[in-house]
Design a protein around this motif. Sequence first.
Motif, short mmCIF file in Angstrom:
data_model
loop_
_atom_site.label_atom_id
_atom_site.label_comp_id
_atom_site.label_asym_id
_atom_site.label_seq_id
_atom_site.Cartn_x
_atom_site.Cartn_y
_atom_site.Cartn_z
N TRP A 6 -18.18 4.86 17.00
CA TRP A 6 -18.18 6.18 16.42
C TRP A 6 -19.30 6.46 15.42
N GLU A 7 -20.30 5.36 15.06
CA GLU A 7 -21.29 5.49 14.34
C GLU A 7 -22.79 5.20 14.89
N LYS A 8 -22.84 4.21 15.74
CA LYS A 8 -24.21 4.05 16.28
C LYS A 8 -23.95 3.79 17.65
N ARG A 9 -25.15 4.01 18.39
CA ARG A 9 -25.49 3.76 19.61
C ARG A 9 -26.20 2.11 20.01
N PRO A 10 -25.66 1.12 19.94
CA PRO A 10 -26.38 0.11 20.36
C PRO A 10 -26.95 -0.14 21.47
#
Length: 150
Positions: free
Chosen positions: A44-48
Amino acid sequence: MKYVLPVVIAGLLGGSLAAAEGDVTPAEALFVEGDVEDLSQFVWEKRPIIIFADSPADPNFGQQIEYLETRAQELLDRDVIVLTDTDPSGDSALRTKLRPRGFMLVLIGKDGGVKLRKPYPWDVRQLMRSIDSMPMRQREIRERRVENGG
């Protein structure tokens, strides 16, 4: 298991004034250093984006890193972070879960699900199109328009 910030970045930043002043460039901010055993910290914070290779000398690995560096700010705007794994003997949790064979690029969505797998370097424009077509990204774009009065 070692996640390695590519040597290429160090070479590019070695003599820069920004690096000497302690400022972080977009390319530095894009790549995550250190061991990452679990991607849940990014949900819910980053797109790795995870880039696997059997060696840092793999030409596909070098080409993919170059692609990412050239458009680092655009990727950061999409909440992307890049993890690299060039040690197949490490048998990391990510390698066990994603099972790469040689070079592989994996895009993970903010929901923690695998959105894309490519066995060859992929152009950043194509990556951004894939990200921009995701429902969560569409919502982010709409919310930014509202915030900016558009």
